[in-house]
Write an enzyme that holds these catalytic residues in place. Structure first.
Site, PDB file in Angstrom:
ATOM      1  N   CYS A   1     -12.469  -4.148   5.970  1.00 29.71           N
ATOM      2  CA  CYS A   1     -11.840  -4.993   6.985  1.00 29.71           C
ATOM      3  C   CYS A   1     -11.263  -6.213   6.280  1.00 29.71           C
ATOM      4  CB  CYS A   1     -12.864  -5.402   8.031  1.00 29.71           C
ATOM      5  SG  CYS A   1     -12.281  -6.721   9.114  1.00 29.71           S
TER       6      CYS A   1
ATOM      7  N   ASP B   1      -2.842   1.158   7.423  1.00 32.64           N
ATOM      8  CA  ASP B   1      -2.070   0.873   6.211  1.00 32.64           C
ATOM      9  C   ASP B   1      -1.792  -0.612   6.018  1.00 32.64           C
ATOM     10  OD1 ASP B   1      -1.941   3.617   5.616  1.00 32.64           O
ATOM     11  OD2 ASP B   1      -0.284   3.846   7.031  1.00 32.64           O
TER      12      ASP B   1
ATOM     13  N   GLU C   1      -1.534  -1.378  -5.976  1.00 38.75           N
ATOM     14  CA  GLU C   1      -2.688  -0.648  -6.459  1.00 38.75           C
ATOM     15  C   GLU C   1      -2.268   0.107  -7.707  1.00 38.75           C
ATOM     16  OE1 GLU C   1      -5.878   1.614  -3.652  1.00 38.75           O
ATOM     17  OE2 GLU C   1      -3.822   1.525  -2.984  1.00 38.75           O
TER      18      GLU C   1
ATOM     19  N   ASP D   1       0.859  -1.180   0.000  1.00 36.92           N
ATOM     20  CA  ASP D   1       0.000   0.000   0.000  1.00 36.92           C
ATOM     21  C   ASP D   1       0.892   1.225   0.000  1.00 36.92           C
ATOM     22  OD1 ASP D   1      -2.432   1.482   0.205  1.00 36.92           O
ATOM     23  OD2 ASP D   1      -1.951   1.835   2.319  1.00 36.92           O
TER      24      ASP D   1
ATOM     25  N   CYS E   1     -12.912  -2.996  13.593  1.00 31.92           N
ATOM     26  CA  CYS E   1     -14.057  -3.365  12.764  1.00 31.92           C
ATOM     27  C   CYS E   1     -15.292  -3.535  13.650  1.00 31.92           C
ATOM     28  CB  CYS E   1     -13.753  -4.648  12.000  1.00 31.92           C
ATOM     29  SG  CYS E   1     -15.171  -5.273  11.101  1.00 31.92           S
TER      30      CYS E   1
ATOM     31  N   CYS F   1     -16.513  -7.578  13.180  1.00 33.11           N
ATOM     32  CA  CYS F   1     -15.773  -8.724  13.741  1.00 33.11           C
ATOM     33  C   CYS F   1     -14.799  -8.311  14.837  1.00 33.11           C
ATOM     34  CB  CYS F   1     -15.046  -9.479  12.635  1.00 33.11           C
ATOM     35  SG  CYS F   1     -13.586  -8.624  12.002  1.00 33.11           S
TER      36      CYS F   1
ATOM     37  N   CYS G   1     -13.035  -9.680   7.678  1.00 27.45           N
ATOM     38  CA  CYS G   1     -14.404 -10.139   7.420  1.00 27.45           C
ATOM     39  C   CYS G   1     -15.037  -9.480   6.199  1.00 27.45           C
ATOM     40  CB  CYS G   1     -15.280  -9.899   8.647  1.00 27.45           C
ATOM     41  SG  CYS G   1     -15.726  -8.168   8.875  1.00 27.45           S
TER      42      CYS G   1
HETATM   43 ZN    ZN Z   1     -14.215  -7.198  10.262  1.00 32.70          ZN
END
Ligand code: ZN
Length: 406
Positions: free
Chosen positions: A322, A351, A269, A184, A341, A344, A325
């Site tokens: 996330c 990052d 990316e 990233d 998150c 979860c 999940c």
């Molecule tokens: Zn999550």
């Protein structure tokens, strides 16, 4: 395999004169071609190719006999480059070709044929310009494809020599998510890898840039046309060169480091830097860190050292998702460095989470097709298809199908 080598030149007075004639002529012909192409298209809706333009070059030379003083191959090359600029515009939406200005401090021309080097005498020979002194800090072994001569803003001359080396490209490993690293590229750090590695933006570069702003401010206060202004201008150009070199050096070292990580596949990316620069707040930092150049370096180093490079495209919510999940935190702000998150309860470093997402995203079927088929125009993945044909994992198979097509 193609490799590029860049060397500093020490041309004499006559050679510099010839360089300048070449810069002027290729620029003139490029602009002439661009005008012809645009006008013809406006008037008739037809496109003229570089080949058609080349056939009318004798007439142009009749009207402008000074064009005969330079290597005609360089002139033809500039028309081919114009064609490439058009292709990039239509295919990659890279911006319409612009007229070249003689006031641009950076000038160049390309020789596609009949160039040679003499390592013993440290010289480079081009058609019409012989025995140019070169500082060969390293030798190469192979056939010269093209030589590009350029002049930097501070008036230094360089030769970029593209060589077809006799080395075969190494075989790349299987695409395997467990053997992949996501990268990233950020603002706080230059990059963060999914294995937790962070590489900071270099301080010395920031220091030089601050100095550049100071020098430029001083320059703006000098009277136009004065001797002091010219002196100051040279100082600015010199520092500019230094910053460019410092940045390139950093990007080379960092890309080398990433390619030599213990992973067979690197996932990045595909940042459309242009799109992001529109956001003025981010603009400076983005152009500073030179992401575009970095991914270019990564691309060719991956080829040299036998690594896969996958890119995931943009618009994917790589920071907001996330990685555990898949829940998307739509209200994540740029200032949120860490978050939890809500679904979860996994705690994330912003990052590192993004870089894991990039890795996961790269291994979805859809992305494998897109990346390998279209995203790597410089690589020659077709060759590797045969070597991998016997393996049978569904994701890989799909990827290979597009390899063969690409
Ligand atoms: Zn999550």
């Amino acid at each position: 395999m193609l490799k590029a080598y860049k060397y500093k030149l020490n041309p004499n007075k006559e050679q510099i004169e010839m360089f300048e004639k070449h810069f002027g002529s290729v620029r003139f012909v490029y602009n002439w071609g661009l005008e012809k192409k645009t006008k013809t298209y406006q008037e008739t809706g037809e496109t003229i190719t570089s080949h058609q333009l080349i056939t009318t070059l004798p007439e142009l030379k009749e009207e402008n006999p000074w064009l005969r003083e330079v290597n005609s191959q360089c002139i033809q090359m500039s028309l081919r480059n114009l064609d490439n600029a058009y292709t990039r515009f239509f295919r990659e939406k890279k911006g319409f070709p612009k007229f070249k200005s003689k006031y641009n401090p950076r000038q160049s021309f390309q020789c596609p044929q009949s160039c040679s080097v003499d390592f013993d005498k440290s010289t480079l020979n081009l058609p019409k310009i012989k025995k140019i002194k070169v500082i060969f800090h390293r030798k190469f072994d192979g056939d010269i494809r093209t030589v590009t001569i350029s002049r930097t803003p501070s008036g230094k001359y360089y030769a970029s020599i593209l060589v077809e080396t006799r080395i075969e490209a190494p075989i790349k490993p299987e695409l395997d998510k467990n053997d992949a690293v996501g990268i990233d590229m950020g603002l706080k750090d230059f990059l963060v890898a999914s294995d937790g590695d962070k590489i900071a933006n270099p301080r010395h570069l920031k220091k030089s840039e601050k100095q550049l702003i100071k020098l430029q401010r001083r320059l703006s206060k000098k009277a136009k046309g004065s001797k002091n202004r010219n002196k100051q201008k040279y100082k600015v150009a010199k520092l500019h060169d230094k910053i460019t070199n410092q940045r390139k050096d950093f990007l080379h070292k960092t890309s080398y480091q990433i390619v030599h990580k213990n992973h067979g596949t690197i996932c990045i990316e595909d940042l459309c830097v242009k799109g992001m620069v529109k956001n003025h707040k981010l603009a400076k930092s983005i152009s500073d860190v030179g992401w575009g150049m970095f991914s270019g370096f990564l691309r060719y180093k991956s080829e040299w050292y036998g690594k896969n490079l996958l890119d995931i495209g943009r618009f994917e919510p790589s920071s907001k998702m996330c990685s555990a999940c898949g829940h998307i935190k739509s209200d994540l702000k740029l200032s949120d460095r860490e978050w939890t998150c809500s679904k979860c309860r996994t705690k994330h470093d912003r990052d590192i989470n993004a870089s894991i997402n990039i890795r996961n995203m790269a291994f979805t079927n859809q992305n494998l097709i897109r990346c390998i088929g279209l995203g790597q125009p410089d690589s020659k993945p077709v060759e590797k298809t045969d070597r991998r044909k016997s393996k049978s994992v569904s994701v890989k198979q799909e990827a290979q199908g597009s390899l063969a097509l690409g």
